[in-house]
Design an enzyme around this catalytic site. Structure first.
Site, PDB file in Angstrom:
ATOM      1  N   LYS A 182       0.854  -1.195   0.000  1.00  0.00           N
ATOM      2  CA  LYS A 182       0.000   0.000   0.000  1.00  0.00           C
ATOM      3  C   LYS A 182       0.885   1.238   0.000  1.00  0.00           C
ATOM      4  O   LYS A 182       1.464   1.608   1.020  1.00  0.00           O
ATOM      5  CB  LYS A 182      -0.919   0.042   1.222  1.00  0.00           C
ATOM      6  CG  LYS A 182      -1.982   1.171   1.097  1.00  0.00           C
ATOM      7  CD  LYS A 182      -2.544   1.605   2.423  1.00  0.00           C
ATOM      8  CE  LYS A 182      -1.716   2.688   3.066  1.00  0.00           C
ATOM      9  NZ  LYS A 182      -1.796   3.999   2.345  1.00  0.00           N
ATOM     10  N   GLY A 235       6.673   5.274   8.416  1.00  0.00           N
ATOM     11  CA  GLY A 235       5.796   6.431   8.502  1.00  0.00           C
ATOM     12  C   GLY A 235       5.882   7.092   9.853  1.00  0.00           C
ATOM     13  O   GLY A 235       6.908   7.005  10.548  1.00  0.00           O
ATOM     14  N   GLU A 257       9.493   1.523  11.097  1.00  0.00           N
ATOM     15  CA  GLU A 257      10.503   2.556  10.880  1.00  0.00           C
ATOM     16  C   GLU A 257       9.786   3.899  10.927  1.00  0.00           C
ATOM     17  O   GLU A 257       9.059   4.258  10.007  1.00  0.00           O
ATOM     18  CB  GLU A 257      11.208   2.342   9.539  1.00  0.00           C
ATOM     19  CG  GLU A 257      11.953   1.020   9.436  1.00  0.00           C
ATOM     20  CD  GLU A 257      13.058   0.866  10.471  1.00  0.00           C
ATOM     21  OE1 GLU A 257      13.531   1.906  10.991  1.00  0.00           O
ATOM     22  OE2 GLU A 257      13.433  -0.270  10.774  1.00  0.00           O
ATOM     23  N   GLY A 259       9.518   8.067  13.090  1.00  0.00           N
ATOM     24  CA  GLY A 259      10.073   9.416  13.015  1.00  0.00           C
ATOM     25  C   GLY A 259      11.425   9.551  13.682  1.00  0.00           C
ATOM     26  O   GLY A 259      12.022   8.585  14.157  1.00  0.00           O
ATOM     27  N   CYS A 291      13.230  11.183   7.662  1.00  0.00           N
ATOM     28  CA  CYS A 291      13.160  10.766   9.065  1.00  0.00           C
ATOM     29  C   CYS A 291      14.503  10.915   9.765  1.00  0.00           C
ATOM     30  O   CYS A 291      14.561  11.115  10.980  1.00  0.00           O
ATOM     31  CB  CYS A 291      12.680   9.319   9.162  1.00  0.00           C
ATOM     32  SG  CYS A 291      13.692   8.123   8.258  1.00  0.00           S
ATOM     33  N   GLU A 385       9.232  16.634  15.912  1.00  0.00           N
ATOM     34  CA  GLU A 385       9.783  16.378  14.586  1.00  0.00           C
ATOM     35  C   GLU A 385       9.120  17.349  13.609  1.00  0.00           C
ATOM     36  O   GLU A 385       7.896  17.355  13.457  1.00  0.00           O
ATOM     37  CB  GLU A 385       9.522  14.940  14.147  1.00  0.00           C
ATOM     38  CG  GLU A 385      10.137  14.621  12.794  1.00  0.00           C
ATOM     39  CD  GLU A 385       9.868  13.204  12.327  1.00  0.00           C
ATOM     40  OE1 GLU A 385      10.650  12.690  11.518  1.00  0.00           O
ATOM     41  OE2 GLU A 385       8.864  12.603  12.770  1.00  0.00           O
TER      42      GLU A 385
END
Length: 490
Positions: A182, A235, A257, A259, A291, A385
Site C-alpha cells: 500500500k 511512517g 521505521e 520518526g 526521518c 519532529e
C-alpha cells in the site's frame, strides 16, 4: 519534460486502476495524482478498499507456496530482471519522482539507483546460506532452516516512495514471501505503479505481488488481516504505535521505521565551514522531509554564534523552486497541511524565545530554508519532529551536556558528531541512543548493505536492510533427521 513522452509509466496502461492480479478497475473510484510544485494533475489512480485488501491477501496466500517452492535461481533471475527493467527506464522514473514527489533531480537519481541496487542485493540473498547445521548426538542431523512468513504487508511513505517500498518488497520476495503493497496516496505512481510495472515486465507470477493505493482504512485492513504475517511500515510514530498495538494483539511480526529528532553534535574544534555544510545538508535535503534529518544541531557554545552565522548565510543563498523546471536545492513541501505545520512550529519556537536567523517564510508550498538559533528545552522545535527545512541550533557547554541534550527525546534514529578528534567524537557518539551513528558526517545516510532501524519512538528496533533482512523476512524452523526411529523409554 512532458510525462506523456514516456512509455514505461504510460498512464494509458494503469490510469484509474490498481494492481490486483493485473490492472483492475476499482470499486471505490479514482483519485487525482497531483504535482506539489504546481498543483497540476499528473494522472488518475484507482482507489482500493478494505474489500480489495481481503481479495489481494487471499490471492497472495494461495500463490505463496508455489512461489517459495521455485528453484532459488529462478527467483534470483526474476529479481535481477526487475532491477534491469528499472535501470533501463531510469530517466523516466527520475522525471516521475521529480514531478510527483517534489524532489530535486539528484535526489531522484539516487532513489532510482538505490532501488535498482536493492533488487540486486535481494537476488544476491539467494546465494547465501538459508540456515545452519546445529550440534546434536551421533547419528542425528539437526539443522535450522530459514522459512518465509507467508504474506507480507508493506505500507510505504511519500518522502522516498520508491526506495522505502523496494527495501521491503525486494527482500520479502527473495525469501519466498508474497507481498501486498500500500503506497502513500500522495505518491502512488513512484511508490506503487512503477513497482507493479517492473515486476510484471520482469515476468513475476500472477498474485505474487499486489499494489493497492488508498487511505488509512486500507492500511488498517492490511494490518488487521489474519493472513498477513509480517507488516513492514515506514511512517509517522503515531501511526506506528497504532500498528504496533494491532500487530502485538494479533501476534504477528512487524518492522516499524518511524520518526526522528536526530542530533548532530558540532564540537568546538570542528572546521565550521565543513560543519555548516553538513548541517545544511542534514537539515534541508529533500526539504527536510527525511526521518533521519538533523533535527537538532548541537553546537559547543564557544563556536555557536559563528556557526549560526555560517549556516544562516547558506540558508539564505539556497535556491528554492520547481525542480522540474529550475535548478534548485529545495523543492516544494508535499502538502499544504504539512507546510502549515512547519510554519506553526517555527512561529511557536520564535514566540518562545528562539532567534529567527534565516527563512521562516514561504510562497505556496515552497518553504524557505530556516535557521532557528538559541533553541532551548521546552520549545516546539526542540521536541517536535518538524519534517521540514528547519535547522534548530542548540548551544551546549560540556561533552556530558551534549549527550544529555542529544538523549533528551523519545526518538532514537540517527546521530552524528563532527570533530577532528576521532577518539573523542566516537566516545561521544557511542553514548547517543540511536540505531545509526556517523562520525564526521551529518545524520542522513543509508546504503543498501547496512541494517537500518531506530530505538524508542523511532521504531521497534526490527532492523531492515543488509544482514538484517534474513532475520526480518524469515523465521527459524528446527528440523532433525534420523535414519530410523530409536527406542524410547516408554
Amino acid at each position: 519534460m512532458d510525462l506523456s513522452s514516456y512509455h514505461f509509466l504510460d498512464a494509458k496502461r494503469w490510469s484509474g486502476r490498481l494492481w490486483l492480479g493485473g490492472w483492475q478497475s476499482p470499486t471505490a473510484g479514482t483519485a487525482a495524482v497531483r504535482e506539489p510544485a504546481t498543483g497540476a494533475e499528473l494522472a488518475l489512480i484507482g482507489v482500493a478498499t478494505p474489500a480489495d485488501v481481503a481479495v489481494a491477501v487471499a490471492r497472495a496466500k494461495a500463490a505463496q507456496p508455489a512461489w517459495a517452492g521455485l528453484d532459488h535461481r529462478t527467483r534470483m533471475k526474476l529479481l535481477l530482471k526487475a532491477a534491469a527493467v528499472l535501470e533501463s527506464h531510469g530517466d523516466e522514473l527520475v522525471e516521475w519522482i521529480v514531478r510527483e514527489n517534489g524532489a530535486i533531480r539528484p535526489k531522484a537519481q539516487v532513489e532510482v539507483a538505490e532501488t535498482v541496487a536493492l533488487f540486486r542485493q535481494a537476488a544476491g540473498m539467494l546465494t547465501e546460506a538459508h540456515g545452519a547445521v546445529l550440534p546434536s548426538r551421533a547419528g542425528r542431523l539437526s539443522y535450522g532452516q530459514r522459512v518465509p512468513h507467508g504474506v507480507v504487508g508493506v505500507i510505504s511513505p511519500f518522502n522516498f516512495p520508491m526506495i522505502l517500498g523496494a527495501r521491503a518488497v525486494a527482500p520479502a520476495l527473495a525469501t519466498g514471501n508474497t507481498v501486498v503493497l500500500k503506497p502513500d496516496p500522495r505518491t502512488p505512481v513512484t511508490g506503487g505503479v512503477l513497482m507493479a510495472r517492473a515486476l510484471d515486465e520482469a515476468g513475476f507470477p500472477t498474485d505474487v505481488f499486489h499494489m493497492l493505493p488508498g487511505g488509512a482504512e486500507v492500511g488498517q485492513a492490511l494490518v488487521e488481516h489474519p493472513d498477513t504475517r509480517l507488516i513492514a511500515f515506514t511512517g509517522s510514530t503515531a501511526a506506528g504505535r497504532a500498528i504496533g498495538e494491532t500487530c502485538g494483539r494479533l501476534l504477528k511480526r512487524m518492522s516499524l521505521e518511524l520518526g526522528g529528532k536526530s542530533p548532530l553534535i558540532v564540537l568546538e574544534d570542528a572546521d565550521l565551514e565543513l560543519a555548516a555544510s553538513n548541517a545544511a545538508f542534514g537539515a534541508y535535503f529533500h526539504q527536510g522531509q527525511v526521518c533521519m534529518a538533523s533535527g537538532r544541531i548541537l553546537v559547543q557554545e564557544q563556536v555557536a554564534q559563528p556557526f549560526a552565522k555560517l549556516l544562516a548565510e547558506r540558508a539564505r543563498h539556497l535556491p528554492v523552486g520547481n525542480p522540474a523546471t529550475e535548478n534548485v536545492a529545495l523543492g516544494p513541501i508535499i502538502s499544504e497541511a504539512q507546510r502549515n505545520r512547519i510554519h506553526e512550529i517555527v512561529q511557536d519556537t520564535v514566540a518562545e524565545g528562539a532567534v529567527l536567523a534565516a527563512g521562516g517564510t514561504y510562497e505556496g508550498l515552497f518553504y524557505r530554508p530556516t535557521v532557528l538559533s538559541g533553541v532551548k528545552r521546552g520549545m516546539r522545535a526542540y521536541r517536535d519532529e518538524v519534517f521540514g527545512p528547519v535547522a534548530s541550533i542548540i548551544p551546549f557547554g560540556s561533552d556530558d551536556e551534549a549527550i544529555a541534550i542529544a538523549n533528551d527525546t523519545d526518538y532514537g534514529l540517527s546521530g552524528a558528531v563532527i570533530s577532528p578528534d576521532i577518539g573523542r567524537a566516537l566516545a561521544l557518539g557511542e553514548r547517543i541512543n540511536s540505531g545509526l551513528l556517523h562520525i564526521n558526517d551529518q545524520t542522513i545516510a543509508d546504503e543498501v548493505a547496512n541494517p537500518f532501524g531506530g530505538r524508542g519512538a523511532s521504531g521497534n528496533g526490527g532492523n531492515i536492510g543488509g544482514p538484517a533482512n534474513w532475520d526480518l523476512f524469515t523465521q527459524w524452523r528446527w528440523i532433525t533427521i534420523e535414519s530410523r526411529p530409536t527406542r524410547k523409554p516408554y
